[in-house]
Design a protein around this motif. Structure first.
Motif, PDB file in Angstrom:
ATOM      1  N   ARG A   1      -9.712  -3.885   7.870  1.00  0.00           N
ATOM      2  CA  ARG A   1      -9.878  -3.248   9.176  1.00  0.00           C
ATOM      3  C   ARG A   1      -8.495  -2.903   9.696  1.00  0.00           C
ATOM      4  O   ARG A   1      -7.494  -3.461   9.226  1.00  0.00           O
ATOM      5  N   PRO A   2      -8.400  -1.974  10.644  1.00  0.00           N
ATOM      6  CA  PRO A   2      -7.083  -1.608  11.158  1.00  0.00           C
ATOM      7  C   PRO A   2      -6.343  -2.819  11.730  1.00  0.00           C
ATOM      8  O   PRO A   2      -6.903  -3.590  12.506  1.00  0.00           O
TER       9      PRO A   2
ATOM     10  N   THR B   1       0.806   0.126  12.415  1.00  0.00           N
ATOM     11  CA  THR B   1      -0.648  -0.020  12.395  1.00  0.00           C
ATOM     12  C   THR B   1      -1.172   0.643  11.124  1.00  0.00           C
ATOM     13  O   THR B   1      -0.842   1.796  10.826  1.00  0.00           O
ATOM     14  N   LEU B   2      -1.980  -0.086  10.356  1.00  0.00           N
ATOM     15  CA  LEU B   2      -2.498   0.459   9.106  1.00  0.00           C
ATOM     16  C   LEU B   2      -3.812  -0.223   8.740  1.00  0.00           C
ATOM     17  O   LEU B   2      -4.186  -1.240   9.317  1.00  0.00           O
ATOM     18  N   HIS B   3      -4.483   0.380   7.764  1.00  0.00           N
ATOM     19  CA  HIS B   3      -5.707  -0.201   7.202  1.00  0.00           C
ATOM     20  C   HIS B   3      -5.340  -0.743   5.830  1.00  0.00           C
ATOM     21  O   HIS B   3      -4.995   0.021   4.922  1.00  0.00           O
TER      22      HIS B   3
ATOM     23  N   GLN C   1      -6.157   0.868   2.330  1.00  0.00           N
ATOM     24  CA  GLN C   1      -5.535   2.132   1.940  1.00  0.00           C
ATOM     25  C   GLN C   1      -4.187   1.922   1.247  1.00  0.00           C
ATOM     26  O   GLN C   1      -3.694   2.822   0.570  1.00  0.00           O
ATOM     27  N   PHE C   2      -3.596   0.757   1.427  1.00  0.00           N
ATOM     28  CA  PHE C   2      -2.247   0.533   0.911  1.00  0.00           C
ATOM     29  C   PHE C   2      -2.175  -0.600  -0.109  1.00  0.00           C
ATOM     30  O   PHE C   2      -1.123  -0.809  -0.713  1.00  0.00           O
ATOM     31  N   ARG C   3      -3.283  -1.310  -0.296  1.00  0.00           N
ATOM     32  CA  ARG C   3      -3.221  -2.539  -1.086  1.00  0.00           C
ATOM     33  C   ARG C   3      -2.699  -2.300  -2.501  1.00  0.00           C
ATOM     34  O   ARG C   3      -1.781  -2.988  -2.960  1.00  0.00           O
TER      35      ARG C   3
END
Length: 310
Positions: free
Chosen positions: A240-241, A254-256, A259-261
């Motif tokens: 979650r954000p 701020t990120l989700h 999307q970056f893992r």
């Protein structure tokens, strides 16, 4: 050397409920030794020094049977260490080391208890051991000594470092600190660095130069890279954000996480492997540690390094 098994005393969750640094250090070391199939300690000292009365639990092979034949009493041979090497534990106490997430211990607590166990081991082996602690500068320097009572002094400082909440936010500056350490340590020593390596990416080349500086001064170097594995290695944050805050710079993002893992994990792995490879090129041992895991990996790495110095 066989890997230890049944390390029940090394459960960080159980150890975190123990407040006394000396007790924890003793449990870590004794639990580790219990888990070893063969103790490495018998090879550390070979020159005879003196006799002492036999105590229950002493190894029979150290009994001097010639003295027994003359006196009808059991005496044990004591030995002097082979080398005069000294040891320094260099501990990162910067704000990023106070990160815990869901691990039983913060990285600083984990590093401090590991340092305590190393001091315990070193003094048990009659080695001189000292402590250097830093953030963006060296703020603690306890010179190495080999007196048995010195353990209390070292552990008192470690407890203070764990409790200390510095109102002034300081950043990590590993490279300048290691250059200073290289210049201040004049006798050949084993330097054990405990850090999360959370420094500016541009500073990593300078950090490697600082590590080479230590090697150039003929010091042996062992780097323990301490991270909270779930989030800092595998990025296992809620999908979650989230608002992430850099504890050293105050920078926010701020990120989700989903999307970056993958990209994050690949970047961490690439950095770690590159750093490890460059360390090995200069015979610097590099060991990854996870604050959610026992200390056996670290203690085995130390013992292996210590044995190679003979």
């Amino acid at each position: 050397m066989a890997r230890p098994t049944a390390l029940q005393y090394l459960d960080p969750a159980a150890l975190s409920r123990l407040k006394n640094m000396e007790l924890r250090a003793r449990l870590i070391v004794e639990g580790f030794i219990t888990g070893l199939h063969r103790s490495p300690y018998h090879g550390f000292s070979v020159e005879f020094a003196e006799h002492r009365p036999y105590n229950p639990g002493d190894e029979l092979r150290h009994i001097d049977w010639k003295v027994y034949a003359k006196t009808d009493r059991f005496y044990v041979k004591q030995y002097e260490e082979e080398t005069n090497l000294r040891h320094y534990v260099v501990l990162d106490t910067s704000p990023s080391m106070r990160y815990r997430y869901r691990a039983p211990l913060t990285k600083l607590e984990y590093g401090a208890y590991l340092a305590a166990a190393l001091h315990f081991l070193m003094l048990r082996q009659r080695d001189a051991t000292g402590l250097i602690a830093f953030d963006e500068r060296v703020h603690t320097l306890i010179p190495p000594k080999s007196k048995p009572g010195y353990l209390h002094t070292l552990l008192t400082h470690l407890e203070r470092l764990v409790r200390l909440e510095d109102a002034e936010t300081r950043r990590t500056a590993v490279a300048p600190v290691l250059h200073e350490v290289a210049e201040r340590i004049h006798r050949r020593s084993l330097v054990v660095l405990i850090t999360d390596l959370f420094d500016n990416r541009s500073a990593h080349d300078e950090l490697l130069r600082a590590l080479r500086h230590l090697r150039h001064r003929r010091h042996e170097v062992l780097v323990f890279h301490v991270l909270e594995g779930a989030t800092e290695r595998r990025f296992e944050l809620p999908d979650r954000p989230l608002r992430l805050v850099d504890v050293e710079t105050g920078e926010e993002m701020t990120l989700h996480p989903a999307q970056f893992r993958d990209a994050y994990v690949q970047a961490v792995q690439a950095f770690t492997e590159q750093f490890r490879r460059r360390c090995l090129e200069h015979r610097i041992d590099f060991v990854e540690l996870d604050t959610g895991q026992p200390y056996d990996t670290a203690l085995l790495a130390y013992l292996n390094k210590r044995q190679r110095l003979h």
